[in-house]
Design a protein around this motif. Structure first.
Motif, short mmCIF file in Angstrom:
data_model
loop_
_atom_site.label_atom_id
_atom_site.label_comp_id
_atom_site.label_asym_id
_atom_site.label_seq_id
_atom_site.Cartn_x
_atom_site.Cartn_y
_atom_site.Cartn_z
N LEU A 54 -7.99 -10.57 6.20
CA LEU A 54 -7.09 -9.63 6.87
C LEU A 54 -7.53 -9.38 8.32
N ASN A 55 -8.82 -9.30 8.54
CA ASN A 55 -9.33 -9.07 9.89
C ASN A 55 -9.17 -10.28 10.80
N SER A 56 -8.82 -11.44 10.24
CA SER A 56 -8.60 -12.61 11.08
C SER A 56 -7.26 -12.56 11.80
N PRO A 82 -6.56 -2.93 7.64
CA PRO A 82 -7.22 -3.87 6.72
C PRO A 82 -8.22 -3.18 5.79
N THR A 83 -8.95 -2.22 6.30
CA THR A 83 -9.93 -1.49 5.49
C THR A 83 -9.24 -0.65 4.42
N GLN A 84 -8.13 -0.02 4.78
CA GLN A 84 -7.38 0.78 3.81
C GLN A 84 -6.81 -0.10 2.69
N ILE A 85 -6.25 -1.23 3.07
CA ILE A 85 -5.70 -2.17 2.09
C ILE A 85 -6.81 -2.65 1.16
N ASN A 86 -7.94 -3.01 1.76
CA ASN A 86 -9.03 -3.53 0.96
C ASN A 86 -9.64 -2.47 0.05
N ALA A 87 -9.64 -1.22 0.49
CA ALA A 87 -10.14 -0.15 -0.37
C ALA A 87 -9.29 -0.02 -1.63
N ALA A 88 -8.01 -0.28 -1.51
CA ALA A 88 -7.11 -0.16 -2.66
C ALA A 88 -7.07 -1.42 -3.51
N LEU A 135 0.83 -1.20 0.00
CA LEU A 135 0.00 0.00 0.00
C LEU A 135 0.87 1.26 0.00
N GLN A 136 2.05 1.16 0.61
CA GLN A 136 2.97 2.30 0.68
C GLN A 136 3.98 2.30 -0.46
N GLY A 137 3.81 1.39 -1.43
CA GLY A 137 4.68 1.36 -2.59
C GLY A 137 5.92 0.50 -2.45
N GLN A 138 5.98 -0.33 -1.41
CA GLN A 138 7.12 -1.20 -1.21
C GLN A 138 6.78 -2.61 -1.69
N SER A 139 7.81 -3.37 -2.04
CA SER A 139 7.58 -4.73 -2.53
C SER A 139 7.58 -5.75 -1.40
#
Length: 100
Positions: free
Chosen positions: A76-78, A88-94, A35-39
């Motif tokens: 993710l929420n598990s 998890p919500t931010q990741i899933n939004a993207a 999400l932050q542009g890292q691999s």
């Protein structure tokens, strides 16, 4: 006797399928990096692949983006980490509806 066998078999298949995924906390960390542009390097290859391998299909084998996003968010929420916050919500939004 047949319904009991079917129930056992479906339970076994569910656990066998879920065992194929990496630790959800590891996936959460790797996806946060993505999400932050890292691999995340080679250590994150499998956890990221696990996230994108969660796919839900509807009738007639059509990809269902909404159900896929829900399944991925549940995964993710598990992760029991209380410090994850709304990550998890931010990741899933993207990435929740992305099909690779």
């Amino acid at each position: 006797m047949y319904p009991l066998r079917l129930c056992f078999l479906s339970t076994f298949v569910f656990f066998a399928a879920s065992a194929a995924y990496a630790d959800p906390c590891q996936t959460l960390l790797c996806m946060a990096g993505k999400l932050q542009g890292q691999s995340g390097g080679s250590d994150c290859s499998q956890p990221i692949a696990d996230y994108f391998n969660i796919l839900v299909f509807g009738r007639h084998d059509s990809f269902n983006p909404s159900a896929t996003a829900t399944a991925r968010l549940n995964y993710l929420n598990s992760c029991p980490d209380p410090g994850a916050g709304d990550l998890p919500t931010q990741i899933n939004a993207a990435y929740g509806t992305v099909r690779n």
